[in-house]
Design an enzyme around this catalytic site. Structure first.
Site, PDB file in Angstrom:
ATOM      1  N   ASN A 639      20.458  77.479 -29.096  1.00 20.87           N
ATOM      2  CA  ASN A 639      21.046  78.744 -29.544  1.00 20.87           C
ATOM      3  C   ASN A 639      21.021  78.744 -31.066  1.00 20.87           C
ATOM      4  O   ASN A 639      21.820  78.050 -31.699  1.00 20.87           O
ATOM      5  CB  ASN A 639      22.479  78.870 -29.022  1.00 20.87           C
ATOM      6  CG  ASN A 639      23.143  80.182 -29.413  1.00 20.87           C
ATOM      7  OD1 ASN A 639      22.912  80.742 -30.479  1.00 20.87           O
ATOM      8  ND2 ASN A 639      24.003  80.678 -28.541  1.00 20.87           N
ATOM      9  N   VAL A 711      22.506  68.915 -33.371  1.00 22.25           N
ATOM     10  CA  VAL A 711      22.523  69.408 -34.747  1.00 22.25           C
ATOM     11  C   VAL A 711      23.904  69.317 -35.401  1.00 22.25           C
ATOM     12  O   VAL A 711      24.080  69.730 -36.537  1.00 22.25           O
ATOM     13  CB  VAL A 711      22.030  70.872 -34.826  1.00 22.25           C
ATOM     14  CG1 VAL A 711      20.593  70.974 -34.354  1.00 22.25           C
ATOM     15  CG2 VAL A 711      22.922  71.799 -34.004  1.00 22.25           C
ATOM     16  N   GLU A 713      25.585  66.966 -36.693  1.00 21.50           N
ATOM     17  CA  GLU A 713      25.817  66.043 -37.797  1.00 21.50           C
ATOM     18  C   GLU A 713      24.718  65.999 -38.852  1.00 21.50           C
ATOM     19  O   GLU A 713      24.950  65.556 -39.980  1.00 21.50           O
ATOM     20  CB  GLU A 713      26.062  64.637 -37.220  1.00 21.50           C
ATOM     21  CG  GLU A 713      27.435  64.554 -36.596  1.00 21.50           C
ATOM     22  CD  GLU A 713      27.593  63.454 -35.560  1.00 21.50           C
ATOM     23  OE1 GLU A 713      28.392  62.546 -35.805  1.00 21.50           O
ATOM     24  OE2 GLU A 713      26.936  63.517 -34.511  1.00 21.50           O
TER      25      GLU A 713
END
Length: 744
Positions: A639, A711, A713
């Site tokens: 997303n 995603v 970190e």
């Protein structure tokens, strides 16, 4: 996967957003069971010593006070007599709340007041007086560095660096050399939701525990072990979490104290930590890295020597992978690294967003920038010149690495080609303008995860897994995955998360949940499809077309594949025809392409390239970050809207690391002094510019069953360094300590 995505990859708004903004979402401190007692913790004001006397008579006189629990009157628990694991695997002797009268760190709980109202409990807590025998302590990191050591037993996630070549000899022969000590101040997590626990004693004597945690099943296991309970006797719930950033990876002392009290008093109990008490447990460790780089005159790296130290408590040996990242990411024939920990009389340092990499990548990328200038090369060109297509530390191929594309696309979007090489040469009015960049790398992890898919008579699809959504958008991406896998509209899918009674899922952390839970949901939905089609095939009352292999599931209904037919059947009707009220399937996802592990061992990472613009007032020394661009290569993006939000959130945190956040220690008493939002500076709206996030196309069918990399970190890795490097470009002054503040 070679499928046409109708839901996965779409910028869907968070499906839990309405519940959160309208107050329907319930957090750990919000259930109100009848007869609930409020608990307020009394903390030690000393760093090391022993309790001599607890004076609680005056506090007990406050109307509504039911009990004051201390190490002298608390009930016995298994935690006090044997070693236990609390889910994080830190070697040493984990802290045991109210075990005895010995004080190990400032802020250690010494008593908990329970009362009919929060106000009564708070007033009584302020009246509890404790006499201490004070022992010598050290909270000074510089002093602790002289006692640094390598633990005989290390954390399970610590990988000792693999040296290559002769780094010392190569450094001595290098034409260009740089070396320096880089320092990162300790930081505290400070999520909006503070740690809290509400324990409900059910009629059958079992416990329902609402806890602010990143892993309900980990807390369930911890409480079962600590209190001699079976897992059937304790259920942990955390359907909504108001941020955590790693502070909820371990069970925090409030959950044990609340559950112990509920067991003792046989009443519902709530214990909520205050903002200052949030500074009495988890924090990112203070760190130093001594980095020496050697290169030839054309800018080719010849030697990398990295030595790192982070702090830990005296009772545990917390370690992070801070020294490995340069050895992995850059081509260099001679490289070595060393890592030790330094003990202080504090609570154990802990994982905080991108643990190890947020420290090691940022400090290393500041050193890389120094070397680029020493070689007279553009910082981007220097990185491209020393680019490695493999995991250079382990000489191992990668499942994918689109970092080169990320650097190219990020640079183009930022306008890097217009940059002047000379520091201090770019101005806008009175302000100095600086452009800096850095690269980022983070593990692309995957953990075995289970999920259940259930179809009911109402025609809705119910998805369940014990995963936590700590603000990352897990509810939304799992709904998208289920919609894609089962051919179901999003508004007819229900997602249930954050409950230890649900199918097994590891603690949310490490950016593995999207890949792991997403794959489990995908498999469960496909298994449910198979069950539904098989049941219809056996059903004599079903239309003939619905019993064929060519039936299609789309839009929440079954459709015939004959192009001239208008045959369709709702899922409710289809389920009725099978004679079943509910049809469900549960599956477990494992690493690799569709659960198959690659025959060749490969490394798995997410990569990024960060570009930053700062403006510096040369007279006042103030720094403004005015532009940030982050180009991320993270496999398949589930997303782009929620993923970009995760990157931006991490970039905000990294801006705090670069310019604001510093947990200041009063070494006389071993206490972090700025334990509130008035004095612990985090970035405000005025500190944050427009942030552009670019996702680089990166196909990877080996990293996880859906080709997904996390995603949450990667946005921390390289951003602080890009800001620091931009400040150097603006001023010509190299700062090696983070945060960079006025007077630095």
């Amino acid at each position: 996967m070679n499928v046409i995505s109708t839901h996965i990859g779409q910028p869907v708004s968070r499906i839990d957003g309405v519940a959160k903004v309208t107050g329907q979402a319930k957090y750990a401190a919000e259930p109100h069971p009848p007869g609930m007692l409020y608990g307020v913790v009394v903390n030690s004001p000393i760093a090391r010593g022993r309790i001599e006397t607890i004076h609680d008579a005056e506090a007990r006189q406050i109307p509504g006070v039911i009990e004051i629990m201390t190490h002298l009157n608390r009930p016995h628990a298994a935690l006090f007599e044997k070693s236990y694991m609390d889910g994080l695997g830190v070697p040493g002797a984990p802290y045991r709340p109210l075990h005895d009268g010995e004080i190990h760190f400032n802020g250690q709980p010494v008593a908990v007041v329970f009362a009919e109202t929060f106000e009564a409990a708070r007033e009584a807590a302020m009246l509890v007086r404790v006499d201490y025998e004070r022992w010598p302590h050290n909270a000074n990191f510089e002093v602790a560095l002289h006692q640094k050591y390598m633990p005989s037993k290390t954390r399970s996630n610590y990988v000792p660096p693999k040296p290559r070549g002769d780094a010392a000899a190569a450094y001595a022969l290098s034409a260009v050399k740089t070396e320096g000590r880089y320092h990162l101040a300790p930081e505290h997590h400070n999520p909006m939701e503070m740690h809290a626990t509400t324990v409900i004693v059910e009629d059958d004597g079992t416990f329902t525990v609402w806890d602010k945690t990143q892993g309900p099943q980990a807390v369930q296991a911890y409480l079962a072990s600590a209190l001699s309970l079976s897992k059937d006797q304790v259920r942990v719930r955390n359907p909504y979490v108001g941020g955590a950033f790693g502070s909820g990876l371990r069970a925090v002392y409030n959950v044990f104290l609340a559950t112990l009290a509920a067991k003792m008093l046989k009443r519902a109990v709530r214990v909520t930590l205050t903002r200052p008490q949030m500074f009495t447990h988890a924090f990112r460790p203070e760190a130093v890295m001594d980095i020496a780089l050697g290169a030839s005159r054309d800018g080719t790296l010849q030697s990398m020597i990295v030595k790192g130290v982070t702090d830990t408590s005296r009772f545990e040996h917390n370690m992070e992978n801070i020294v490995i990242w340069g050895l992995i990411n850059y081509r260099c024939p001679n490289a070595t690294a060393d890592y030790k920990v330094a003990p202080r009389d504090t609570y154990t340092s802990s994982d905080m967003r991108a643990p190890g990499a947020a420290t090691g990548v940022n400090l290393l990328e500041m050193a890389i920038d120094e070397m680029a200038y020493a070689c007279g090369m553009d910082p981007l060109a220097f990185r491209l010149h020393n680019y490695s297509d493999i995991d250079a530390m382990h000489d191992m191929p990668l499942t994918s690495k689109a970092l080169r594309d990320a650097m190219a696309q990020g640079a183009q979007h930022f306008g890097w080609h217009d940059r002047s090489m000379i520091p201090g040469s770019m101005r806008d009015g009175r302000e100095l303008v600086g452009w800096g960049m850095a690269t980022g790398i983070w593990d692309a992890m995957f953990s075995p995860t289970s999920a259940r898919a259930r179809l009911g008579q109402d025609g809705r699809l119910h998805i369940a897994t014990a995963a936590s959504d700590i603000g990352t958008g897990t509810y939304t991406i799992l709904a998208q995955t289920a919609a894609e896998a089962f051919g179901m509209p999003l508004d007819r899918i229900d997602i249930e998360l954050g409950d230890s009674a649900l199918p097994e899922c590891p603690t949310e952390g490490g950016s593995w949940t999207a890949a792991s839970a997403g794959a489990a949901v995908w498999l469960a939905c496909h298994s449910l499809r198979t069950k539904l089609f098989a049941a219809l095939a056996r059903c004599k009352n079903a239309p003939s077309w619905a019993r064929q292999d060519s039936v299609k599931l789309e839009g929440g209904a079954l459709h015939g594949m004959n192009e001239n037919a208008q045959d369709s059947l709702s899922l409710s009707d289809a389920l009725s025809l099978t004679g079943q009220d509910v049809l469900e399937a549960e599956e477990t996802a494992k690493p690799g392409l569709r659960g198959k592990i690659s025959q060749m061992r490969k490394a798995r990472f997410t990569h990024s390239a960060v570009f930053c613009e700062v403006r510096v007032d040369p007279e006042l020394g103030t720094v403004r970050v005015t532009r940030l661009v982050n180009a991320v290569a993270a496999g398949r993006i589930m997303n782009p809207k929620t993923a970009a939000s995760q990157i931006r959130g991490a970039m905000v945190m990294a801006t705090g690391m670069a310019l604001h956040e510093d947990s200041l220690m009063d070494e006389r008493v071993g206490q972090f002094m700025n334990h509130n939002f008035a004095e612990y500076h985090i970035p405000a709206h005025a500190d944050i510019p427009d942030m552009d996030v670019l996702f680089v196309n990166e196909h990877d069918d080996e990293v996880s069953p859906l080709g997904v990399k996390g995603v949450g970190e990667i946005g921390m890795c390289g951003t602080a360094a890009a800001i620091a490097n931009a400040i150097f470009h603006a001023t010509g002054r190299r700062e090696r300590n983070l945060p960079i503040t006025l007077g630095a």
